[in-house]
Design a protein around this motif. Structure first.
Motif, PDB file in Angstrom:
ATOM      1  N   GLN A  13       0.828  -1.197   0.000  1.00  0.00           N
ATOM      2  CA  GLN A  13       0.000   0.000   0.000  1.00  0.00           C
ATOM      3  C   GLN A  13       0.862   1.246   0.000  1.00  0.00           C
ATOM      4  OE1 GLN A  13      -3.518   0.062   0.164  1.00  0.00           O
ATOM      5  NE2 GLN A  13      -3.498  -2.169  -0.105  1.00  0.00           N
ATOM      6  N   THR A  14       0.299   2.329  -0.455  1.00  0.00           N
ATOM      7  CA  THR A  14       0.980   3.610  -0.422  1.00  0.00           C
ATOM      8  C   THR A  14       1.458   3.918   0.993  1.00  0.00           C
ATOM      9  OG1 THR A  14      -0.284   4.496  -2.273  1.00  0.00           O
ATOM     10  CG2 THR A  14       0.729   6.088  -0.792  1.00  0.00           C
ATOM     11  N   SER A  84       8.192   4.832   2.272  1.00  0.00           N
ATOM     12  CA  SER A  84       7.187   5.793   1.813  1.00  0.00           C
ATOM     13  C   SER A  84       6.835   5.584   0.352  1.00  0.00           C
ATOM     14  CB  SER A  84       7.696   7.226   2.039  1.00  0.00           C
ATOM     15  OG  SER A  84       7.991   7.457   3.403  1.00  0.00           O
ATOM     16  N   LYS A  86       5.146   5.063  -3.174  1.00  0.00           N
ATOM     17  CA  LYS A  86       4.081   5.743  -3.885  1.00  0.00           C
ATOM     18  C   LYS A  86       3.659   4.912  -5.089  1.00  0.00           C
ATOM     19  CE  LYS A  86       6.353  10.171  -2.904  1.00  0.00           C
ATOM     20  NZ  LYS A  86       6.941  11.393  -3.524  1.00  0.00           N
ATOM     21  N   PRO A  87       2.455   5.125  -5.574  1.00  0.00           N
ATOM     22  CA  PRO A  87       2.040   4.412  -6.784  1.00  0.00           C
ATOM     23  C   PRO A  87       2.994   4.625  -7.952  1.00  0.00           C
ATOM     24  CG  PRO A  87       0.136   5.392  -5.746  1.00  0.00           C
ATOM     25  CD  PRO A  87       1.343   5.896  -4.992  1.00  0.00           C
ATOM     26  N   VAL A 114       2.606  -0.717  -6.068  1.00  0.00           N
ATOM     27  CA  VAL A 114       2.152   0.102  -4.950  1.00  0.00           C
ATOM     28  C   VAL A 114       0.744   0.571  -5.255  1.00  0.00           C
ATOM     29  CG1 VAL A 114       2.632   2.056  -3.460  1.00  0.00           C
ATOM     30  CG2 VAL A 114       4.520   0.850  -4.580  1.00  0.00           C
ATOM     31  N   SER A 116      -2.822   2.548  -4.523  1.00  0.00           N
ATOM     32  CA  SER A 116      -3.239   3.812  -3.938  1.00  0.00           C
ATOM     33  C   SER A 116      -4.435   3.656  -3.025  1.00  0.00           C
ATOM     34  CB  SER A 116      -3.551   4.818  -5.036  1.00  0.00           C
ATOM     35  OG  SER A 116      -4.588   4.339  -5.878  1.00  0.00           O
TER      36      SER A 116
END
Length: 116
Positions: A13-14, A84, A86-87, A114, A116
């Motif tokens: 997950q994000t 951290s 991110k998509p 990843v 969102s």
């Protein structure tokens, strides 16, 4: 000839973290620069990070501050700690070795997705 095998990819997950590992079949102690690259759908393969035997690192601006590359010559491994996420980090990640100026060795890649 060194061979590289990546592992550690997956679906996260994000905001979560993931660590990729690259296992080399041969010694990497004599390979000056090791690195990680990635290729997202529809895009060219791009540099993520590199590391020299002396510990000098170079990061793409998009990952600087979030990703950390490291190498363990004794264990013939190179890692990429990704925080951290991110998509936009979604891609196939490839380990890279550059035994000479004319030669690049690549692993088979590991998918990082990843959501969102």
């Amino acid at each position: 000839q060194v061979q590289l095998v990546e592992s550690g990819g997956g679906l996260v997950q994000t905001g979560e973290s993931l660590t990729l590992s690259c296992a080399a079949s041969g010694s990497i102690s004599r390979i000056y620069v090791m690195g990680w690259y990635r290729q997202a759908p529809g895009k060219q393969r791009q540099l993520v990070a590199t590391i020299t035997n002396g510990g000098n690192t170079n990061y793409a601006d998009s990952v600087k501050g979030r990703f950390t590359i490291s190498r363990d010559n004794a264990r013939n491994t190179v890692s990429l700690q990704m925080n951290s996420l991110k998509p936009e980090d979604t891609a196939v990640y490839y380990c890279n070795a550059r035994p000479s100026v004319l030669t690049n060795v690549w692993g088979q890649g590991t998918q990082v997705t990843v959501s969102s």
